[in-house]
Design a protein around this motif. Sequence first.
Motif, PDB file in Angstrom:
ATOM      1  N   MET A  66      22.390  -1.647  -0.275  1.00 52.07           N
ATOM      2  CA  MET A  66      21.097  -1.037  -0.596  1.00 52.07           C
ATOM      3  C   MET A  66      20.089  -2.093  -1.056  1.00 52.07           C
ATOM      4  O   MET A  66      18.928  -2.084  -0.652  1.00 52.07           O
ATOM      5  N   TYR A  67      20.539  -3.027  -1.900  1.00 51.30           N
ATOM      6  CA  TYR A  67      19.622  -4.011  -2.466  1.00 51.30           C
ATOM      7  C   TYR A  67      19.077  -4.983  -1.416  1.00 51.30           C
ATOM      8  O   TYR A  67      18.025  -5.586  -1.631  1.00 51.30           O
ATOM      9  N   VAL A  68      19.776  -5.140  -0.286  1.00 54.50           N
ATOM     10  CA  VAL A  68      19.285  -6.052   0.760  1.00 54.50           C
ATOM     11  C   VAL A  68      18.645  -5.289   1.917  1.00 54.50           C
ATOM     12  O   VAL A  68      18.347  -5.889   2.946  1.00 54.50           O
ATOM     13  N   SER A  69      18.444  -3.980   1.752  1.00 52.57           N
ATOM     14  CA  SER A  69      17.914  -3.160   2.844  1.00 52.57           C
ATOM     15  C   SER A  69      16.449  -2.790   2.674  1.00 52.57           C
ATOM     16  O   SER A  69      15.933  -1.979   3.442  1.00 52.57           O
ATOM     17  N   GLY A  70      15.785  -3.343   1.673  1.00 56.99           N
ATOM     18  CA  GLY A  70      14.362  -3.069   1.511  1.00 56.99           C
ATOM     19  C   GLY A  70      14.048  -1.654   1.086  1.00 56.99           C
ATOM     20  O   GLY A  70      12.991  -1.131   1.426  1.00 56.99           O
ATOM     21  N   VAL A  71      14.955  -1.042   0.327  1.00 52.39           N
ATOM     22  CA  VAL A  71      14.690   0.317  -0.151  1.00 52.39           C
ATOM     23  C   VAL A  71      13.563   0.313  -1.166  1.00 52.39           C
ATOM     24  O   VAL A  71      12.654   1.133  -1.112  1.00 52.39           O
ATOM     25  N   MET A  72      13.600  -0.634  -2.099  1.00 53.74           N
ATOM     26  CA  MET A  72      12.605  -0.699  -3.176  1.00 53.74           C
ATOM     27  C   MET A  72      11.568  -1.789  -2.990  1.00 53.74           C
ATOM     28  O   MET A  72      10.631  -1.881  -3.761  1.00 53.74           O
ATOM     29  N   TRP A  73      11.736  -2.624  -1.990  1.00 54.05           N
ATOM     30  CA  TRP A  73      10.808  -3.738  -1.791  1.00 54.05           C
ATOM     31  C   TRP A  73      10.559  -3.926  -0.303  1.00 54.05           C
ATOM     32  O   TRP A  73      11.296  -3.422   0.539  1.00 54.05           O
ATOM     33  N   SER A  74       9.509  -4.660   0.022  1.00 48.60           N
ATOM     34  CA  SER A  74       9.102  -4.859   1.410  1.00 48.60           C
ATOM     35  C   SER A  74       9.792  -6.090   1.986  1.00 48.60           C
ATOM     36  O   SER A  74       9.566  -7.216   1.521  1.00 48.60           O
ATOM     37  N   ILE A  75      10.618  -5.898   2.989  1.00 50.03           N
ATOM     38  CA  ILE A  75      11.279  -7.025   3.654  1.00 50.03           C
ATOM     39  C   ILE A  75      10.242  -7.932   4.305  1.00 50.03           C
ATOM     40  O   ILE A  75      10.366  -9.166   4.270  1.00 50.03           O
ATOM     41  N   ASP A  76       9.207  -7.337   4.883  1.00 47.47           N
ATOM     42  CA  ASP A  76       8.171  -8.128   5.548  1.00 47.47           C
ATOM     43  C   ASP A  76       7.506  -9.092   4.570  1.00 47.47           C
ATOM     44  O   ASP A  76       7.278 -10.259   4.896  1.00 47.47           O
ATOM     45  N   LYS A  77       7.204  -8.644   3.356  1.00 50.74           N
ATOM     46  CA  LYS A  77       6.571  -9.513   2.369  1.00 50.74           C
ATOM     47  C   LYS A  77       7.512 -10.634   1.927  1.00 50.74           C
ATOM     48  O   LYS A  77       7.096 -11.774   1.741  1.00 50.74           O
ATOM     49  N   VAL A  78       8.780 -10.323   1.774  1.00 51.75           N
ATOM     50  CA  VAL A  78       9.751 -11.343   1.374  1.00 51.75           C
ATOM     51  C   VAL A  78       9.911 -12.393   2.466  1.00 51.75           C
ATOM     52  O   VAL A  78       9.953 -13.602   2.191  1.00 51.75           O
ATOM     53  N   LEU A  79       9.995 -11.950   3.722  1.00 50.01           N
ATOM     54  CA  LEU A  79      10.131 -12.895   4.820  1.00 50.01           C
ATOM     55  C   LEU A  79       8.910 -13.792   4.945  1.00 50.01           C
ATOM     56  O   LEU A  79       9.017 -14.980   5.271  1.00 50.01           O
ATOM     57  N   THR A  80       7.732 -13.214   4.684  1.00 50.55           N
ATOM     58  CA  THR A  80       6.501 -13.999   4.754  1.00 50.55           C
ATOM     59  C   THR A  80       6.434 -15.025   3.618  1.00 50.55           C
ATOM     60  O   THR A  80       6.003 -16.165   3.808  1.00 50.55           O
ATOM     61  N   ALA A  81       6.872 -14.618   2.430  1.00 53.18           N
ATOM     62  CA  ALA A  81       6.783 -15.496   1.260  1.00 53.18           C
ATOM     63  C   ALA A  81       7.917 -16.514   1.195  1.00 53.18           C
ATOM     64  O   ALA A  81       7.796 -17.522   0.496  1.00 53.18           O
ATOM     65  N   HIS A  82       9.023 -16.274   1.892  1.00 53.00           N
ATOM     66  CA  HIS A  82      10.181 -17.174   1.809  1.00 53.00           C
ATOM     67  C   HIS A  82      10.614 -17.585   3.218  1.00 53.00           C
ATOM     68  O   HIS A  82      11.748 -17.337   3.631  1.00 53.00           O
ATOM     69  N   GLN A  83       9.717 -18.219   3.934  1.00 50.40           N
ATOM     70  CA  GLN A  83      10.038 -18.634   5.292  1.00 50.40           C
ATOM     71  C   GLN A  83      10.999 -19.821   5.327  1.00 50.40           C
ATOM     72  O   GLN A  83      11.478 -20.204   6.398  1.00 50.40           O
ATOM     73  N   ASN A  84      11.249 -20.433   4.155  1.00 49.65           N
ATOM     74  CA  ASN A  84      12.192 -21.545   4.092  1.00 49.65           C
ATOM     75  C   ASN A  84      13.641 -21.089   3.979  1.00 49.65           C
ATOM     76  O   ASN A  84      14.555 -21.906   3.881  1.00 49.65           O
ATOM     77  N   LEU A  85      13.860 -19.765   3.958  1.00 47.94           N
ATOM     78  CA  LEU A  85      15.225 -19.250   3.932  1.00 47.94           C
ATOM     79  C   LEU A  85      15.960 -19.649   5.212  1.00 47.94           C
ATOM     80  O   LEU A  85      15.335 -19.831   6.258  1.00 47.94           O
ATOM     81  N   PRO A 118       0.830  -1.215   0.000  1.00 39.95           N
ATOM     82  CA  PRO A 118       0.000   0.000   0.000  1.00 39.95           C
ATOM     83  C   PRO A 118       0.863   1.262   0.000  1.00 39.95           C
ATOM     84  O   PRO A 118       1.949   1.286   0.588  1.00 39.95           O
ATOM     85  N   ASP A 119       0.366   2.292  -0.662  1.00 38.16           N
ATOM     86  CA  ASP A 119       1.082   3.580  -0.716  1.00 38.16           C
ATOM     87  C   ASP A 119       2.532   3.364  -1.140  1.00 38.16           C
ATOM     88  O   ASP A 119       3.480   3.811  -0.481  1.00 38.16           O
ATOM     89  N   TYR A 120       2.699   2.705  -2.285  1.00 33.11           N
ATOM     90  CA  TYR A 120       4.051   2.332  -2.692  1.00 33.11           C
ATOM     91  C   TYR A 120       4.918   3.552  -2.993  1.00 33.11           C
ATOM     92  O   TYR A 120       6.128   3.532  -2.719  1.00 33.11           O
ATOM     93  N   ILE A 121       4.330   4.622  -3.528  1.00 36.52           N
ATOM     94  CA  ILE A 121       5.148   5.800  -3.855  1.00 36.52           C
ATOM     95  C   ILE A 121       5.773   6.413  -2.599  1.00 36.52           C
ATOM     96  O   ILE A 121       7.000   6.598  -2.545  1.00 36.52           O
ATOM     97  N   PRO A 122       5.000   6.736  -1.546  1.00 33.64           N
ATOM     98  CA  PRO A 122       5.669   7.226  -0.334  1.00 33.64           C
ATOM     99  C   PRO A 122       6.548   6.168   0.320  1.00 33.64           C
ATOM    100  O   PRO A 122       7.581   6.497   0.924  1.00 33.64           O
ATOM    101  N   PHE A 123       6.165   4.893   0.184  1.00 34.53           N
ATOM    102  CA  PHE A 123       6.989   3.792   0.696  1.00 34.53           C
ATOM    103  C   PHE A 123       8.374   3.831   0.046  1.00 34.53           C
ATOM    104  O   PHE A 123       9.414   3.750   0.714  1.00 34.53           O
TER     105      PHE A 123
END
Length: 311
Positions: A226-245, A105-110
Amino acid sequence: MSQVLHTPPPTPDPVRSSAALSDDPAALAARYGLTVSGARPSLPQYVRRLWARRHFITAFATAKLTAQYSQAKLGQVWQVATPLLNAAVYYFIFGELMGTSRGVPDYIPFLVTGVFVWTFTQSSIMAGTRAISGSLGIVRALHFPRAALPVSYALQQLQQLLFSMAALFVILLCVGVPVSVSWLLAVPALALQFAFNAGVAMIMARMGAKTPDIAQLMPFVLRTWMYVSGVMWSIDKVLTAHQNLPHIVLIALECNPAAVYIDLMRFALIDTFHASQLPPHVWALAVGWALLAGVGGFIYFWKAEETYGRG
Protein backbone atom coordinates in the motif's frame (compact mmCIF):
# COMPACT_ATOMS: atom_id res chain seq x y z
CA MET A 1 -2.61 -102.55 -22.79
CA SER A 2 -1.95 -99.85 -20.38
CA GLN A 3 -4.55 -97.12 -19.97
CA VAL A 4 -3.54 -93.50 -20.39
CA LEU A 5 -5.05 -91.27 -17.80
CA HIS A 6 -6.04 -87.77 -18.98
CA THR A 7 -5.86 -85.21 -16.21
CA PRO A 8 -8.48 -82.46 -16.57
CA PRO A 9 -7.14 -78.88 -16.67
CA PRO A 10 -7.03 -77.21 -13.28
CA THR A 11 -10.02 -75.13 -12.29
CA PRO A 12 -9.14 -71.40 -11.97
CA ASP A 13 -8.83 -70.36 -8.38
CA PRO A 14 -11.12 -67.32 -7.86
CA VAL A 15 -9.03 -66.22 -4.92
CA ARG A 16 -5.85 -66.18 -7.02
CA SER A 17 -7.64 -64.40 -9.87
CA SER A 18 -8.86 -61.68 -7.51
CA ALA A 19 -5.38 -61.35 -6.09
CA ALA A 20 -3.94 -60.95 -9.58
CA LEU A 21 -6.46 -58.25 -10.38
CA SER A 22 -5.78 -56.50 -7.11
CA ASP A 23 -2.14 -56.15 -8.16
CA ASP A 24 -3.30 -53.83 -10.95
CA PRO A 25 -5.74 -51.23 -9.51
CA ALA A 26 -6.04 -49.44 -12.84
CA ALA A 27 -7.21 -52.62 -14.60
CA LEU A 28 -9.63 -53.39 -11.80
CA ALA A 29 -11.08 -49.87 -11.91
CA ALA A 30 -11.42 -50.02 -15.69
CA ARG A 31 -13.15 -53.41 -15.49
CA TYR A 32 -15.85 -52.14 -13.13
CA GLY A 33 -16.14 -48.61 -14.53
CA LEU A 34 -14.71 -46.91 -11.47
CA THR A 35 -13.25 -43.40 -11.55
CA VAL A 36 -11.09 -41.48 -9.11
CA SER A 37 -13.21 -39.55 -6.63
CA GLY A 38 -12.53 -35.82 -6.81
CA ALA A 39 -10.23 -36.15 -9.80
CA ARG A 40 -9.27 -32.88 -11.46
CA PRO A 41 -11.30 -32.30 -14.62
CA SER A 42 -9.78 -30.92 -17.78
CA LEU A 43 -9.39 -27.15 -17.93
CA PRO A 44 -12.26 -26.56 -20.43
CA GLN A 45 -14.55 -28.84 -18.42
CA TYR A 46 -13.55 -27.02 -15.24
CA VAL A 47 -14.42 -23.66 -16.80
CA ARG A 48 -17.83 -24.98 -17.86
CA ARG A 49 -18.55 -26.32 -14.37
CA LEU A 50 -17.54 -23.00 -12.82
CA TRP A 51 -19.75 -21.05 -15.22
CA ALA A 52 -22.67 -23.38 -14.46
CA ARG A 53 -22.38 -22.33 -10.81
CA ARG A 54 -22.30 -18.59 -11.48
CA HIS A 55 -25.61 -18.15 -9.66
CA PHE A 56 -24.19 -19.86 -6.58
CA ILE A 57 -21.12 -17.62 -6.72
CA THR A 58 -23.25 -14.47 -6.87
CA ALA A 59 -25.63 -15.61 -4.12
CA PHE A 60 -22.75 -16.71 -1.88
CA ALA A 61 -20.98 -13.36 -2.30
CA THR A 62 -24.16 -11.40 -1.57
CA ALA A 63 -24.94 -13.51 1.50
CA LYS A 64 -21.41 -13.03 2.88
CA LEU A 65 -21.64 -9.28 2.31
CA THR A 66 -25.01 -9.06 4.05
CA ALA A 67 -23.82 -11.12 7.02
CA GLN A 68 -20.56 -9.20 7.39
CA TYR A 69 -22.05 -6.46 9.57
CA SER A 70 -25.21 -8.26 10.70
CA GLN A 71 -24.18 -8.08 14.38
CA ALA A 72 -23.45 -4.33 14.28
CA LYS A 73 -26.16 -1.84 15.22
CA LEU A 74 -25.47 0.33 12.19
CA GLY A 75 -25.51 -2.74 9.95
CA GLN A 76 -24.64 -2.12 6.31
CA VAL A 77 -23.75 1.52 7.02
CA TRP A 78 -20.29 0.22 7.96
CA GLN A 79 -19.75 -0.82 4.35
CA VAL A 80 -19.34 2.88 3.55
CA ALA A 81 -18.25 4.17 6.97
CA THR A 82 -15.20 1.89 7.27
CA PRO A 83 -13.31 3.08 4.16
CA LEU A 84 -14.37 6.67 4.85
CA LEU A 85 -12.91 6.50 8.36
CA ASN A 86 -9.70 5.03 6.95
CA ALA A 87 -9.52 7.88 4.46
CA ALA A 88 -10.05 10.42 7.26
CA VAL A 89 -7.17 8.92 9.28
CA TYR A 90 -4.87 8.92 6.24
CA TYR A 91 -5.83 12.51 5.47
CA PHE A 92 -4.92 13.66 8.96
CA ILE A 93 -1.61 11.77 9.07
CA PHE A 94 -0.38 12.07 5.50
CA GLY A 95 -2.26 15.08 4.16
CA GLU A 96 -1.87 17.38 7.16
CA LEU A 97 0.99 16.14 9.33
CA MET A 98 3.28 14.91 6.53
CA GLY A 99 2.13 17.41 3.92
CA THR A 100 1.58 15.00 1.02
CA SER A 101 -1.46 17.07 0.02
CA ARG A 102 0.72 20.02 -1.06
CA GLY A 103 0.72 20.41 -4.80
CA VAL A 104 -1.99 17.79 -5.35
CA PRO A 105 -5.23 19.35 -6.68
CA ASP A 106 -8.46 17.97 -5.22
CA TYR A 107 -6.51 16.03 -2.63
CA ILE A 108 -9.61 14.80 -0.76
CA PRO A 109 -11.15 12.96 -3.75
CA PHE A 110 -7.60 11.97 -4.78
CA LEU A 111 -7.09 10.30 -1.39
CA VAL A 112 -10.57 8.81 -1.04
CA THR A 113 -10.38 7.26 -4.51
CA GLY A 114 -7.01 5.74 -3.68
CA VAL A 115 -8.22 4.34 -0.37
CA PHE A 116 -11.39 2.83 -1.85
CA VAL A 117 -9.65 1.23 -4.83
CA TRP A 118 -6.78 -0.07 -2.71
CA THR A 119 -9.19 -1.52 -0.13
CA PHE A 120 -10.85 -3.49 -2.95
CA THR A 121 -7.54 -5.17 -3.82
CA GLN A 122 -6.42 -5.62 -0.23
CA SER A 123 -9.68 -7.18 0.96
CA SER A 124 -9.94 -9.49 -2.07
CA ILE A 125 -6.45 -10.87 -1.46
CA MET A 126 -6.94 -11.29 2.28
CA ALA A 127 -10.29 -13.04 1.76
CA GLY A 128 -8.78 -15.22 -0.96
CA THR A 129 -5.96 -16.32 1.34
CA ARG A 130 -8.53 -17.88 3.69
CA ALA A 131 -10.97 -19.00 0.97
CA ILE A 132 -10.08 -22.70 1.22
CA SER A 133 -8.51 -23.03 4.67
CA GLY A 134 -11.42 -21.13 6.25
CA SER A 135 -14.13 -23.06 4.39
CA LEU A 136 -13.06 -26.67 4.91
CA GLY A 137 -16.55 -27.66 6.01
CA ILE A 138 -18.18 -26.77 2.72
CA VAL A 139 -15.16 -27.96 0.71
CA ARG A 140 -15.33 -31.43 2.25
CA ALA A 141 -19.12 -31.69 2.27
CA LEU A 142 -19.99 -30.56 -1.26
CA HIS A 143 -18.61 -31.28 -4.71
CA PHE A 144 -18.14 -28.12 -6.75
CA PRO A 145 -15.31 -26.26 -8.51
CA ARG A 146 -13.22 -24.90 -5.64
CA ALA A 147 -12.38 -21.78 -7.64
CA ALA A 148 -15.93 -20.65 -6.89
CA LEU A 149 -14.79 -19.71 -3.37
CA PRO A 150 -11.98 -17.21 -4.10
CA VAL A 151 -13.97 -15.78 -7.02
CA SER A 152 -17.02 -15.27 -4.80
CA TYR A 153 -14.89 -13.52 -2.17
CA ALA A 154 -13.50 -11.17 -4.83
CA LEU A 155 -17.04 -10.54 -6.04
CA GLN A 156 -18.11 -9.76 -2.47
CA GLN A 157 -15.40 -7.09 -2.25
CA LEU A 158 -16.48 -5.66 -5.60
CA GLN A 159 -20.03 -5.33 -4.28
CA GLN A 160 -18.67 -3.59 -1.20
CA LEU A 161 -16.68 -1.20 -3.40
CA LEU A 162 -19.81 -0.31 -5.36
CA PHE A 163 -21.49 0.75 -2.10
CA SER A 164 -18.45 2.87 -1.30
CA MET A 165 -18.47 4.41 -4.78
CA ALA A 166 -21.84 5.95 -4.03
CA ALA A 167 -20.23 7.86 -1.14
CA LEU A 168 -17.29 8.77 -3.39
CA PHE A 169 -19.59 10.31 -5.98
CA VAL A 170 -21.18 12.45 -3.26
CA ILE A 171 -17.73 13.59 -2.13
CA LEU A 172 -16.75 14.46 -5.71
CA LEU A 173 -19.85 16.58 -6.15
CA CYS A 174 -19.41 18.28 -2.76
CA VAL A 175 -15.85 19.41 -3.54
CA GLY A 176 -16.89 20.74 -6.93
CA VAL A 177 -15.71 17.98 -9.27
CA PRO A 178 -18.09 18.10 -12.25
CA VAL A 179 -19.86 15.09 -13.67
CA SER A 180 -18.02 14.01 -16.80
CA VAL A 181 -18.27 11.45 -19.57
CA SER A 182 -14.87 10.19 -18.39
CA TRP A 183 -16.65 8.70 -15.37
CA LEU A 184 -17.69 5.86 -17.69
CA LEU A 185 -14.03 4.80 -17.84
CA ALA A 186 -14.46 3.59 -14.27
CA VAL A 187 -16.42 0.58 -15.59
CA PRO A 188 -13.61 -1.05 -17.65
CA ALA A 189 -11.06 -0.04 -15.00
CA LEU A 190 -13.05 -1.85 -12.30
CA ALA A 191 -13.62 -4.87 -14.57
CA LEU A 192 -9.87 -5.21 -15.17
CA GLN A 193 -9.12 -4.73 -11.49
CA PHE A 194 -11.66 -7.41 -10.57
CA ALA A 195 -9.97 -9.88 -12.95
CA PHE A 196 -6.61 -9.05 -11.38
CA ASN A 197 -7.92 -9.32 -7.81
CA ALA A 198 -9.71 -12.62 -8.48
CA GLY A 199 -6.56 -14.08 -10.04
CA VAL A 200 -4.35 -13.09 -7.11
CA ALA A 201 -7.05 -14.34 -4.69
CA MET A 202 -6.92 -17.77 -6.38
CA ILE A 203 -3.12 -17.84 -6.14
CA MET A 204 -3.28 -16.98 -2.45
CA ALA A 205 -6.13 -19.46 -1.89
CA ARG A 206 -3.96 -22.34 -3.11
CA MET A 207 -0.98 -21.15 -1.06
CA GLY A 208 -3.16 -20.57 2.01
CA ALA A 209 -4.73 -24.02 1.69
CA LYS A 210 -1.29 -25.62 1.93
CA THR A 211 0.24 -23.17 4.43
CA PRO A 212 -2.43 -21.47 6.57
CA ASP A 213 0.22 -19.35 8.32
CA ILE A 214 0.44 -17.21 5.18
CA ALA A 215 -2.73 -15.48 6.34
CA GLN A 216 -0.77 -14.12 9.32
CA LEU A 217 2.00 -12.76 7.07
CA MET A 218 -0.17 -11.14 4.40
CA PRO A 219 -1.21 -8.02 6.40
CA PHE A 220 2.45 -6.97 6.58
CA VAL A 221 3.01 -7.64 2.89
CA LEU A 222 -0.14 -5.74 1.91
CA ARG A 223 0.69 -2.79 4.18
CA THR A 224 4.09 -2.46 2.50
CA TRP A 225 2.47 -2.74 -0.92
CA MET A 226 0.00 0.00 0.00
CA TYR A 227 2.75 2.46 0.95
CA VAL A 228 4.45 2.10 -2.47
CA SER A 229 1.20 2.24 -4.47
CA GLY A 230 0.50 5.97 -4.25
CA VAL A 231 -2.62 5.62 -2.14
CA MET A 232 -1.83 8.69 -0.03
CA TRP A 233 0.69 10.44 -2.27
CA SER A 234 1.22 11.21 -5.95
CA ILE A 235 3.61 8.83 -7.70
CA ASP A 236 3.94 11.32 -10.56
CA LYS A 237 5.20 14.05 -8.20
CA VAL A 238 7.69 11.69 -6.56
CA LEU A 239 9.04 10.51 -9.91
CA THR A 240 9.40 14.10 -11.06
CA ALA A 241 11.17 15.19 -7.86
CA HIS A 242 13.45 12.12 -7.59
CA GLN A 243 14.60 11.40 -11.12
CA ASN A 244 17.95 10.25 -9.72
CA LEU A 245 16.32 7.08 -8.38
CA PRO A 246 17.53 3.83 -9.97
CA HIS A 247 15.72 3.18 -13.23
CA ILE A 248 14.38 -0.16 -12.03
CA VAL A 249 12.74 1.59 -9.05
CA LEU A 250 11.04 4.08 -11.37
CA ILE A 251 9.78 1.26 -13.60
CA ALA A 252 8.54 -0.71 -10.58
CA LEU A 253 6.60 2.28 -9.25
CA GLU A 254 5.00 2.99 -12.64
CA CYS A 255 4.13 -0.64 -13.40
CA ASN A 256 2.87 -1.49 -9.91
CA PRO A 257 -0.56 -3.06 -10.65
CA ALA A 258 -2.25 -1.54 -7.62
CA ALA A 259 -1.00 1.93 -8.62
CA VAL A 260 -2.10 1.37 -12.22
CA TYR A 261 -5.72 0.67 -11.25
CA ILE A 262 -5.76 3.50 -8.68
CA ASP A 263 -4.47 6.01 -11.24
CA LEU A 264 -6.97 4.83 -13.85
CA MET A 265 -9.83 5.44 -11.42
CA ARG A 266 -8.46 8.86 -10.53
CA PHE A 267 -8.14 9.74 -14.20
CA ALA A 268 -11.72 8.61 -14.81
CA LEU A 269 -13.30 10.48 -11.88
CA ILE A 270 -11.16 13.56 -11.12
CA ASP A 271 -10.91 16.19 -13.84
CA THR A 272 -7.71 17.69 -12.37
CA PHE A 273 -5.92 14.33 -12.67
CA HIS A 274 -4.55 14.54 -16.22
CA ALA A 275 -3.38 11.90 -18.67
CA SER A 276 0.19 13.16 -18.30
CA GLN A 277 0.17 11.81 -14.74
CA LEU A 278 -0.52 8.29 -15.93
CA PRO A 279 2.31 5.85 -16.65
CA PRO A 280 3.02 5.15 -20.34
CA HIS A 281 0.69 2.61 -21.98
CA VAL A 282 -1.45 2.50 -18.85
CA TRP A 283 -4.36 0.63 -20.41
CA ALA A 284 -2.00 -1.99 -21.87
CA LEU A 285 -0.53 -2.40 -18.39
CA ALA A 286 -3.99 -2.76 -16.85
CA VAL A 287 -5.04 -5.40 -19.40
CA GLY A 288 -1.71 -7.21 -19.10
CA TRP A 289 -1.88 -7.46 -15.31
CA ALA A 290 -5.52 -8.60 -15.49
CA LEU A 291 -4.68 -11.37 -17.97
CA LEU A 292 -1.48 -12.42 -16.21
CA ALA A 293 -3.09 -12.64 -12.77
CA GLY A 294 -6.56 -13.73 -13.91
CA VAL A 295 -5.61 -16.49 -16.35
CA GLY A 296 -2.37 -17.47 -14.63
CA GLY A 297 -3.99 -17.53 -11.19
CA PHE A 298 -6.91 -19.59 -12.47
CA ILE A 299 -4.64 -22.24 -14.02
CA TYR A 300 -2.40 -22.28 -10.95
CA PHE A 301 -5.42 -22.87 -8.71
CA TRP A 302 -6.95 -25.49 -11.04
CA LYS A 303 -3.77 -27.60 -11.02
CA ALA A 304 -4.25 -28.34 -7.31
CA GLU A 305 -8.03 -28.82 -7.49
CA GLU A 306 -8.01 -32.41 -6.24
CA THR A 307 -5.89 -31.60 -3.17
CA TYR A 308 -8.18 -29.04 -1.53
CA GLY A 309 -9.81 -30.19 1.68
CA ARG A 310 -7.62 -33.27 2.02
CA GLY A 311 -5.04 -34.04 4.65
